[in-house]
Design a protein around this motif. Structure first.
Motif, PDB file in Angstrom:
ATOM      1  N   PRO A   1      15.033  -4.361   0.393  1.00 50.74           N
ATOM      2  CA  PRO A   1      14.558  -2.968   0.350  1.00 50.74           C
ATOM      3  C   PRO A   1      13.759  -2.663  -0.920  1.00 50.74           C
ATOM      4  O   PRO A   1      12.747  -1.962  -0.873  1.00 50.74           O
ATOM      5  CB  PRO A   1      15.842  -2.143   0.399  1.00 50.74           C
ATOM      6  N   ARG A   2      14.175  -3.228  -2.045  1.00 49.99           N
ATOM      7  CA  ARG A   2      13.456  -2.980  -3.296  1.00 49.99           C
ATOM      8  C   ARG A   2      12.113  -3.711  -3.301  1.00 49.99           C
ATOM      9  O   ARG A   2      11.123  -3.187  -3.812  1.00 49.99           O
ATOM     10  CB  ARG A   2      14.324  -3.363  -4.489  1.00 49.99           C
ATOM     11  N   MET A   3      12.069  -4.888  -2.706  1.00 52.78           N
ATOM     12  CA  MET A   3      10.786  -5.589  -2.583  1.00 52.78           C
ATOM     13  C   MET A   3       9.847  -4.802  -1.662  1.00 52.78           C
ATOM     14  O   MET A   3       8.656  -4.705  -1.935  1.00 52.78           O
ATOM     15  CB  MET A   3      10.993  -7.007  -2.048  1.00 52.78           C
ATOM     16  N   ALA A   4      10.401  -4.223  -0.604  1.00 50.94           N
ATOM     17  CA  ALA A   4       9.588  -3.402   0.303  1.00 50.94           C
ATOM     18  C   ALA A   4       9.021  -2.201  -0.447  1.00 50.94           C
ATOM     19  O   ALA A   4       7.851  -1.843  -0.262  1.00 50.94           O
ATOM     20  CB  ALA A   4      10.421  -2.949   1.499  1.00 50.94           C
ATOM     21  N   ILE A   5       9.835  -1.584  -1.292  1.00 50.82           N
ATOM     22  CA  ILE A   5       9.351  -0.451  -2.092  1.00 50.82           C
ATOM     23  C   ILE A   5       8.200  -0.898  -2.976  1.00 50.82           C
ATOM     24  O   ILE A   5       7.161  -0.218  -3.058  1.00 50.82           O
ATOM     25  CB  ILE A   5      10.492   0.152  -2.937  1.00 50.82           C
ATOM     26  N   MET A   6       8.360  -2.029  -3.630  1.00 50.79           N
ATOM     27  CA  MET A   6       7.300  -2.519  -4.514  1.00 50.79           C
ATOM     28  C   MET A   6       6.016  -2.790  -3.736  1.00 50.79           C
ATOM     29  O   MET A   6       4.923  -2.498  -4.220  1.00 50.79           O
ATOM     30  CB  MET A   6       7.764  -3.781  -5.257  1.00 50.79           C
ATOM     31  N   ARG A   7       6.166  -3.319  -2.519  1.00 51.00           N
ATOM     32  CA  ARG A   7       4.970  -3.599  -1.702  1.00 51.00           C
ATOM     33  C   ARG A   7       4.272  -2.305  -1.272  1.00 51.00           C
ATOM     34  O   ARG A   7       3.044  -2.210  -1.353  1.00 51.00           O
ATOM     35  CB  ARG A   7       5.345  -4.436  -0.484  1.00 51.00           C
ATOM     36  N   ILE A   8       5.029  -1.326  -0.801  1.00 49.73           N
ATOM     37  CA  ILE A   8       4.358  -0.110  -0.320  1.00 49.73           C
ATOM     38  C   ILE A   8       3.796   0.717  -1.472  1.00 49.73           C
ATOM     39  O   ILE A   8       2.782   1.376  -1.312  1.00 49.73           O
ATOM     40  CB  ILE A   8       5.258   0.744   0.602  1.00 49.73           C
ATOM     41  N   LEU A   9       4.439   0.639  -2.642  1.00 47.97           N
ATOM     42  CA  LEU A   9       3.891   1.368  -3.791  1.00 47.97           C
ATOM     43  C   LEU A   9       2.660   0.674  -4.376  1.00 47.97           C
ATOM     44  O   LEU A   9       1.940   1.277  -5.160  1.00 47.97           O
ATOM     45  CB  LEU A   9       4.958   1.551  -4.874  1.00 47.97           C
ATOM     46  N   ALA A  10       2.421  -0.579  -3.974  1.00 44.85           N
ATOM     47  CA  ALA A  10       1.225  -1.282  -4.444  1.00 44.85           C
ATOM     48  C   ALA A  10      -0.044  -0.657  -3.873  1.00 44.85           C
ATOM     49  O   ALA A  10      -1.111  -0.744  -4.478  1.00 44.85           O
ATOM     50  CB  ALA A  10       1.294  -2.758  -4.071  1.00 44.85           C
ATOM     51  N   ASP A  11       0.072  -0.014  -2.711  1.00 48.15           N
ATOM     52  CA  ASP A  11      -1.079   0.639  -2.080  1.00 48.15           C
ATOM     53  C   ASP A  11      -0.648   2.016  -1.573  1.00 48.15           C
ATOM     54  O   ASP A  11      -0.553   2.243  -0.359  1.00 48.15           O
ATOM     55  CB  ASP A  11      -1.607  -0.226  -0.936  1.00 48.15           C
ATOM     56  N   PRO A  12      -0.360   2.932  -2.492  1.00 46.69           N
ATOM     57  CA  PRO A  12       0.170   4.234  -2.075  1.00 46.69           C
ATOM     58  C   PRO A  12      -0.802   5.051  -1.226  1.00 46.69           C
ATOM     59  O   PRO A  12      -0.377   5.814  -0.365  1.00 46.69           O
ATOM     60  CB  PRO A  12       0.487   4.943  -3.394  1.00 46.69           C
ATOM     61  N   GLN A  13      -2.079   4.882  -1.451  1.00 44.39           N
ATOM     62  CA  GLN A  13      -3.061   5.644  -0.672  1.00 44.39           C
ATOM     63  C   GLN A  13      -2.987   5.267   0.803  1.00 44.39           C
ATOM     64  O   GLN A  13      -3.092   6.119   1.671  1.00 44.39           O
ATOM     65  CB  GLN A  13      -4.473   5.406  -1.228  1.00 44.39           C
ATOM     66  N   ARG A  14      -2.787   4.002   1.078  1.00 42.46           N
ATOM     67  CA  ARG A  14      -2.708   3.535   2.464  1.00 42.46           C
ATOM     68  C   ARG A  14      -1.411   3.983   3.135  1.00 42.46           C
ATOM     69  O   ARG A  14      -1.418   4.434   4.276  1.00 42.46           O
ATOM     70  CB  ARG A  14      -2.818   2.017   2.515  1.00 42.46           C
TER      71      ARG A  14
ATOM     72  N   TRP B   1      10.976  17.908  -6.859  1.00 39.93           N
ATOM     73  CA  TRP B   1      10.674  16.585  -6.322  1.00 39.93           C
ATOM     74  C   TRP B   1      10.542  15.548  -7.434  1.00 39.93           C
ATOM     75  O   TRP B   1      10.180  15.864  -8.560  1.00 39.93           O
ATOM     76  CB  TRP B   1       9.381  16.606  -5.505  1.00 39.93           C
ATOM     77  N   SER B   2      10.800  14.307  -7.065  1.00 39.16           N
ATOM     78  CA  SER B   2      10.606  13.180  -7.974  1.00 39.16           C
ATOM     79  C   SER B   2       9.586  12.237  -7.351  1.00 39.16           C
ATOM     80  O   SER B   2       9.670  11.920  -6.167  1.00 39.16           O
ATOM     81  CB  SER B   2      11.925  12.445  -8.203  1.00 39.16           C
ATOM     82  N   TYR B   3       8.645  11.809  -8.169  1.00 38.14           N
ATOM     83  CA  TYR B   3       7.558  10.949  -7.719  1.00 38.14           C
ATOM     84  C   TYR B   3       7.636   9.595  -8.412  1.00 38.14           C
ATOM     85  O   TYR B   3       7.860   9.523  -9.624  1.00 38.14           O
ATOM     86  CB  TYR B   3       6.202  11.590  -8.028  1.00 38.14           C
ATOM     87  N   CYS B   4       7.435   8.540  -7.649  1.00 39.94           N
ATOM     88  CA  CYS B   4       7.553   7.176  -8.165  1.00 39.94           C
ATOM     89  C   CYS B   4       6.204   6.474  -8.138  1.00 39.94           C
ATOM     90  O   CYS B   4       5.430   6.625  -7.194  1.00 39.94           O
ATOM     91  CB  CYS B   4       8.536   6.380  -7.324  1.00 39.94           C
ATOM     92  N   LYS B   5       5.986   5.690  -9.170  1.00 41.97           N
ATOM     93  CA  LYS B   5       4.743   4.938  -9.288  1.00 41.97           C
ATOM     94  C   LYS B   5       5.059   3.587  -9.920  1.00 41.97           C
ATOM     95  O   LYS B   5       5.920   3.495 -10.798  1.00 41.97           O
ATOM     96  CB  LYS B   5       3.767   5.720 -10.183  1.00 41.97           C
ATOM     97  N   ARG B   6       4.375   2.552  -9.473  1.00 42.34           N
ATOM     98  CA  ARG B   6       4.580   1.234 -10.064  1.00 42.34           C
ATOM     99  C   ARG B   6       4.116   1.205 -11.512  1.00 42.34           C
ATOM    100  O   ARG B   6       3.107   1.816 -11.860  1.00 42.34           O
ATOM    101  CB  ARG B   6       3.802   0.168  -9.283  1.00 42.34           C
TER     102      ARG B   6
END
Length: 110
Positions: A14-27, A79-84
């Protein structure tokens, strides 16, 4: 940085999935209306939805990634916002490469 925390943070899918989706947040999060996902970060609620998990579960995963330094969390109103944190990620990858390439002097010859 505590490397064992970083390794633990990346050990879960799940944490790897988060890292992958946050790599391209616009998409993945272009539908976020409250802030630009690439510039400001992605709302934790949307990350939970993308993973298909409850928000408390996502929060636990995100907290471990934050402790490892791989993401930053910015609070805006309720709200809390996350960014790589790309600098921390690159630092970890360079360290890992160095560790995996290091000759320990104890390698067995066959």
């Amino acid at each position: 940085m505590n490397r064992s925390i970083q390794i633990k943070a990346l050990a879960g899918e799940p944490r790897m999935a988060i890292m992958r989706i946050l790599a391209d947040p616009q998409r993945h999060f272009a539908h976020q209306w409250s802030a630009d996902p690439a510039q400001f970060g992605v709302c934790m609620t949307l990350i939970a939805e993308a993973l298909g998990v409850a928000q408390p579960t996502a929060s636990r995963h995100l907290e471990l990634l934050r402790q490892a330094g791989f993401i930053t969390v910015r609070k805006q109103q309720k709200w809390s916002y996350c960014k790589r944190n790309e600098t921390a990620i690159q630092d970890f990858l360079a360290w890992l490469q160095q560790e995996l390439s290091r000759d320990s002097g104890n390698t067995r010859k066959t």
